[in-house]
Design an enzyme around this catalytic site. Structure first.
Site, PDB file in Angstrom:
ATOM      1  CD  GLU A  77      19.967  32.740  62.998  1.00  0.00           C
ATOM      2  OE1 GLU A  77      20.149  32.372  64.071  1.00  0.00           O
ATOM      3  OE2 GLU A  77      20.658  33.938  62.856  1.00  0.00           O
TER       4      GLU A  77
ATOM      5  CB  CYS B 243      24.477  36.899  63.030  1.00  0.00           C
ATOM      6  SG  CYS B 243      25.691  38.161  62.546  1.00  0.00           S
TER       7      CYS B 243
ATOM      8  CE  LYS C 284      33.712  25.608  71.994  1.00  0.00           C
ATOM      9  NZ  LYS C 284      34.015  25.088  70.921  1.00  0.00           N
TER      10      LYS C 284
HETATM   11  P1  NAI Z   1      25.670  26.950  68.488  1.00  0.00           P
HETATM   12  O1  NAI Z   1      25.391  28.326  68.944  1.00  0.00           O
HETATM   13  O2  NAI Z   1      25.509  25.398  69.320  1.00  0.00           O
HETATM   14  O3  NAI Z   1      27.554  27.085  68.637  1.00  0.00           O
HETATM   15  C1  NAI Z   1      28.376  28.361  68.630  1.00  0.00           C
HETATM   16  C2  NAI Z   1      29.494  27.881  69.632  1.00  0.00           C
HETATM   17  O4  NAI Z   1      29.046  27.814  70.861  1.00  0.00           O
HETATM   18  C3  NAI Z   1      30.599  26.770  69.010  1.00  0.00           C
HETATM   19  O5  NAI Z   1      31.714  27.085  69.533  1.00  0.00           O
HETATM   20  C4  NAI Z   1      29.865  25.720  70.213  1.00  0.00           C
HETATM   21  O6  NAI Z   1      30.827  24.745  70.427  1.00  0.00           O
HETATM   22  C5  NAI Z   1      29.740  26.600  71.528  1.00  0.00           C
HETATM   23  N1  NAI Z   1      28.648  26.014  72.330  1.00  0.00           N
HETATM   24  C6  NAI Z   1      27.694  25.003  72.005  1.00  0.00           C
HETATM   25  N2  NAI Z   1      26.907  24.501  72.891  1.00  0.00           N
HETATM   26  C7  NAI Z   1      27.747  25.351  73.947  1.00  0.00           C
HETATM   27  C8  NAI Z   1      27.477  25.239  75.489  1.00  0.00           C
HETATM   28  N3  NAI Z   1      26.346  24.568  76.012  1.00  0.00           N
HETATM   29  N4  NAI Z   1      28.205  26.184  76.324  1.00  0.00           N
HETATM   30  C9  NAI Z   1      29.141  26.724  75.761  1.00  0.00           C
HETATM   31  N5  NAI Z   1      29.414  26.880  74.398  1.00  0.00           N
HETATM   32  C10 NAI Z   1      28.555  26.228  73.740  1.00  0.00           C
HETATM   33  O7  NAI Z   1      25.591  26.815  67.033  1.00  0.00           O
HETATM   34  P2  NAI Z   1      25.322  25.723  66.170  1.00  0.00           P
HETATM   35  O8  NAI Z   1      24.991  24.430  66.847  1.00  0.00           O
HETATM   36  O9  NAI Z   1      26.922  25.523  65.451  1.00  0.00           O
HETATM   37  O10 NAI Z   1      24.399  26.176  65.146  1.00  0.00           O
HETATM   38  C11 NAI Z   1      23.079  25.845  65.272  1.00  0.00           C
HETATM   39  C12 NAI Z   1      22.228  27.165  64.682  1.00  0.00           C
HETATM   40  O11 NAI Z   1      22.602  28.272  65.425  1.00  0.00           O
HETATM   41  C13 NAI Z   1      22.570  27.255  63.409  1.00  0.00           C
HETATM   42  O12 NAI Z   1      21.759  26.541  62.570  1.00  0.00           O
HETATM   43  C14 NAI Z   1      22.287  28.870  63.071  1.00  0.00           C
HETATM   44  O13 NAI Z   1      20.797  29.165  62.930  1.00  0.00           O
HETATM   45  C15 NAI Z   1      22.441  29.338  64.355  1.00  0.00           C
HETATM   46  N6  NAI Z   1      24.051  29.963  64.303  1.00  0.00           N
HETATM   47  C16 NAI Z   1      23.845  31.564  64.318  1.00  0.00           C
HETATM   48  C17 NAI Z   1      25.089  32.219  64.240  1.00  0.00           C
HETATM   49  C18 NAI Z   1      25.096  33.571  64.545  1.00  0.00           C
HETATM   50  O14 NAI Z   1      26.239  34.319  64.217  1.00  0.00           O
HETATM   51  N7  NAI Z   1      24.067  34.297  64.893  1.00  0.00           N
HETATM   52  C19 NAI Z   1      26.380  31.384  64.274  1.00  0.00           C
HETATM   53  C20 NAI Z   1      26.176  30.128  64.281  1.00  0.00           C
HETATM   54  C21 NAI Z   1      24.966  29.356  64.343  1.00  0.00           C
END
Ligand code: NAI
Ligand code: MG
Length: 503
Positions: A407, A310, A201
């Site tokens: 972050e 990250c 996904k």
């Molecule tokens: P997110 O963690 O919500 O999304 C990442 C993935 O998880 C996406 O594919 C999303 O569809 C999925 N997801 C979201 N909610 C879920 C759930 N309840 N159950 C299963 N899968 C789920 O990140 P988002 O909202 O895109 O970004 C928010 C913040 O997260 C960013 O501002 C950043 O600070 C952080 N982030 C950190 C990352 C990293 O690599 N450490 C990568 C992306 C975001």
């Protein structure tokens, strides 16, 4: 300043190939076929360099998610993939790697359009990275195996005991938007090598390369149902995958907030879970460095991929004797890192991925200013239709400020002074995260002492974000659970079975 005002924020023209791909009908890749979502809903795809909607993808429903899981379950249970000779799995994976490489330019353009990252960067980082994950893990397919062991409490002559390594089964792999193709390949590679089946996904903001990857997966000869690609929202299809009783493992990269939620939600069915989460990684600059080399290194540690990394070096600690010099050196990189449209060949940094991320990052910069931080570089956004934020350095910060603790996931670094090694080690560890750290020094003693004191899954010396698939990668503390890459990465997709036979 003058150099920056000459930048045009007008996105460049897409290639004909990209236009064709963007015009595809929204569809999910389930059991080797392209199917519409059950309710016909779609999600808009935006180019963050222009803020324009350029395509639509399918929004997977719970029913679609269940279909994809059923396909992956059937593909696992009948052994159409795990039952192949390892040499066959290896060769098919190598074919997939070759196909990704052959389509590298097209995939780099899609990534630039979808994420906003410079196409040139995607071409040298994302695409080769994706290929190397698949090639490296393909080699493991043929090198797995258990051991023959001698029981401790039983006479060995009458017993035969050994272990077998088996694939964990059906894997839900949920990836974020910052390195979409690279993260997808990092996830599917060890699972495929182990003989697992997959529901991938991608993030709802950036699914274009995962869809193109599905084409290449079919072309490479991976059997139908082994890799299914579901575009859709996290709280709908992602959530269903995490809770589905027929899913054996969840591998997630994304925010710490959602990682914690996934860990909770996977508990009822006791799935295997690996989590790759957020960070607030320290970069420590010791007094002996060559500032002319180190300042651009520290700038790259935070501004690469617009800071949406990250392992971004988002907390900079500079020895007080060279603090001003290093900050000036970083500020001098402003023309190089000035944000530009992703298809501008001169771009080293693009816009942020979305309006949401743009608002979040600017909100942090404003909070930092309100809390008393001073701006040593950037601190604002150019006026444009896309989501551009200027590379920013904040000084005069303290450990209580949200810009220091949380972050930001944007091109914003907070810089602090330190005096001695123990003090900086303590400050570096004053965070709930523990993903990575960078140390810049020629003093090997200081390098090794700090490398051991800092609580982080990866430590770099005189470089940053040099990630290699042969080395395990993962987080301490709230940065994650488990390790990806290397031997540990393949082990995370294997069950170990002990067989004890009385002869
Ligand atoms: P997110 O963690 O919500 O999304 C990442 C993935 O998880 C996406 O594919 C999303 O569809 C999925 N997801 C979201 N909610 C879920 C759930 N309840 N159950 C299963 N899968 C789920 O990140 P988002 O909202 O895109 O970004 C928010 C913040 O997260 C960013 O501002 C950043 O600070 C952080 N982030 C950190 C990352 C990293 O690599 N450490 C990568 C992306 C975001
Ligand atoms: Mg989210």
């Amino acid at each position: 300043m003058n150099e920056m005002t000459t930048v045009s924020y007008q996105q460049h023209a897409y290639s004909e190939g990209a236009k064709t791909l963007l015009a595809r009908k929204p569809a999910l890749f389930i059991n080797g076929e392209w199917v519409a979502s059950s309710h016909g809903e779609t999600i808009a795809v935006e180019d963050p360099s222009s803020g324009q909607v350029v395509s639509h993808i399918a929004d997977a429903s719970v029913a679609d998610t269940d279909r994809a899981v059923a396909a992956a379950r059937a593909a696992f249970d009948d052994g159409r993939w795990s039952g192949l000779a390892p040499i066959a799995r290896e060769r098919i994976m190598l074919r997939l790697a070759d196909l990704i490489e052959a389509h590298g330019d097209e995939l780099a353009e899609l990534e630039a359009i979808d994420v906003g990252k410079p196409k040139s960067m995607a071409g040298v980082v994302d695409i080769p990275g994706a290929v190397s994950h698949i090639r490296y893990m393909a080699g493991w397919a043929a090198k797995l195996g258990g051991e023959t062991l001698q029981p401790y409490t039983m006479p060995n002559s009458g017993m035969f005991s050994y272990t077998i390594k088996e694939p964990v089964g059906v894997c839900a792999q949920i990836v974020p938007w910052n390195f979409p193709l690279l993260m997808a390949c990092l996830k599917i590679a060890p699972a495929l090598a182990a003989g697992c089946t997959i529901i991938l996904k991608p993030a709802e903001q950036t699914s274009l390369t995962a869809l193109r990857l599905a084409d290449l997966i079919a072309e490479a000869g991976i059997p139908a149902g082994v890799v299914n690609v579901l575009t859709g929202y996290g709280h709908i299809s992602g959530d269903r995958l995490v809770k589905h009783p027929d899913v054996d493992k969840v591998a997630f990269t994304g925010s710490t907030e959602i990682g914690k939620l996934i860990n909770k939600n996977a508990t009822d069915t006791l799935k295997h879970v690996t989590l790759e989460l957020g960070g607030k990684s320290p970069v420590v600059v010791m007094p002996d460095v060559n500032v002319a080399e180190t300042a651009p290194g520290a700038a790259g540690a935070i501004f690469f991929n617009s800071g949406q990394v990250c392992v971004a070096g988002s907390r900079l600690f500079v020895h007080k004797s060279i603090f001003d010099e290093v900050i000036e050196g970083i500020a001098a990189t402003a023309p190089f890192w000035a944000p530009r449209p992703s298809l501008d060949p001169a771009a080293h940094m693009g816009p942020l991925v979305s309006k949401e991320q743009y608002d979040k990052v600017l909100g942090y910069i404003e909070a930092g200013k309100r809390d008393g931080a001073s701006v040593a570089m950037g601190g604002d956004a150019p006026s444009a239709d896309g989501y551009y934020v200027n590379p920013t350095v904040l000084v005069n910060v303290n450990p209580q400020m949200s810009v220091v603790r949380e972050e930001i996931f944007g091109p914003v670094v907070v810089a602090q002074r330190f005096e001695d090694l123990d003090e900086v080690a303590k400050a570096a560890n004053d965070t709930c995260f523990g993903l990575a750290a960078g140390i810049w020094t020629k003093d090997l003693g200081a390098m090794h002492k700090l490398a051991s004191k800092i609580k982080a899954g990866t430590v770099w010396g005189n470089c940053h974000a040099m990630i290699d698939v042969a080395l395990p990668f993962g987080g301490y503390k709230e940065s994650g659970i488990g390790r990806e890459q290397g031997r540990a990465g393949i082990e995370a997709y294997l069950e170990s079975k002990s067989v004890i036979i009385k002869l």
